[in-house]
Design an enzyme around this catalytic site. Structure first.
Site, short mmCIF file in Angstrom:
data_model
loop_
_atom_site.label_atom_id
_atom_site.label_comp_id
_atom_site.label_asym_id
_atom_site.label_seq_id
_atom_site.Cartn_x
_atom_site.Cartn_y
_atom_site.Cartn_z
N ASP A 12 5.97 0.18 -0.69
CA ASP A 12 5.14 -0.38 -1.73
C ASP A 12 4.83 0.76 -2.70
O ASP A 12 4.96 1.94 -2.35
CB ASP A 12 3.86 -0.95 -1.11
CG ASP A 12 2.88 -1.43 -2.15
OD1 ASP A 12 3.27 -2.24 -3.01
OD2 ASP A 12 1.72 -0.98 -2.12
N ASP A 174 0.28 -0.84 2.21
CA ASP A 174 -1.14 -0.56 2.39
C ASP A 174 -2.02 -1.80 2.40
O ASP A 174 -3.23 -1.69 2.61
CB ASP A 174 -1.64 0.41 1.30
CG ASP A 174 -1.61 -0.23 -0.09
OD1 ASP A 174 -0.58 -0.83 -0.44
OD2 ASP A 174 -2.60 -0.10 -0.83
#
Length: 230
Positions: A12, A174
């Site tokens: 990400d 996350d």
């Protein structure tokens, strides 16, 4: 090149590979000023990030006076994105240990990718300005495959594996958007504790949680060994 259990590692972007909260916060507050709303304090911006700029804006509007008509929100979103595009890497940097971690994966022959819900054009621009784009075999954004296919749907992660020629892959994120996408795609997922988590890390369902990028390679090796024994 050494024997490493994963041929592909995807990341990400916001809150995982790069700390973008300061630049996102400036762009968000630019949009809020245009709407006549109070600015969001710098310390609260991290809690609003996740899922893309539109979701960040919606959350900010909710806590600064409530939602606006859709046409106004679309206009503010366009203004936010335009401002952010022009000021995308003023403060944004790799998280600590990121450079060493990427170099270690490259030394092991791992193909690297970024898979983000950020617009692809913005992701490419940010990574180019930070000098990271040449190191990535794929940069995939939330709009790359069209509407409805961003994380937490697994489509972007399937696209990552296909573009990079197949092989064992893992994903690093996350937020719940990342862990849910990885689970749906059947990929092991490592969550970073230093990012913009939208829920307690232990509740996200990641296969491992790390506090620093120096822990990533050992965590991936441990996950591969654990899966082999399962």
């Amino acid at each position: 090149m050494t024997d490493f259990p994963f041929a592909i590692v995807g990341f990400d972007l916001d809150g995982t590979l790069v700390d973008t909260h300061a630049d996102l916060g400036v762009a968000l507050n630019h949009a809020l000023r245009l709407a006549g709303r109070a600015e969001v304090p710098a310390g609260q911006v991290r809690d609003l990030i996740g899922g893309g700029a539109r979701q960040m804006l919606d959350r900010a509007l909710a806590i600064t006076g409530g939602p606006l008509p859709e046409a106004e929100v679309q206009s503010l979103h366009a203004d936010l994105v335009a401002f952010y595009r022009a000021n995308i890497a003023v403060h944004s940097r790799l998280f600590p240990g990121g450079e060493e971690m990427l170099a270690a994966l490259e030394a092991r022959g791992v193909r690297l990718a970024v898979v983000t819900n950020k617009l692809e054009s913005l992701a490419v621009r940010l990574l180019e300005e930070l000098g990271l784009a040449p190191r990535l075999a794929a940069i995939i954004g939330g709009d790359t495959l069209g509407p409805g296919r961003a994380k937490p749907a697994p489509d972007l992660l399937h696209e990552m594996v296909a573009r990079l020629g197949g092989g064992k892959a893992a994903y690093v994120g996350d937020t719940s958007f990342d862990t849910r996408a990885a689970q749906a795609a059947g990929l092991p997922c490592v969550a970073v504790r230093f990012g913009f988590a939208d829920a307690p890390l232990e509740s996200l369902g990641a296969d491992a949680v790390i506090d620093h990028f120096e822990e990533l390679l050992p965590a991936l090796e441990h996950l591969a060994a654990r899966r082999a024994l399962a």
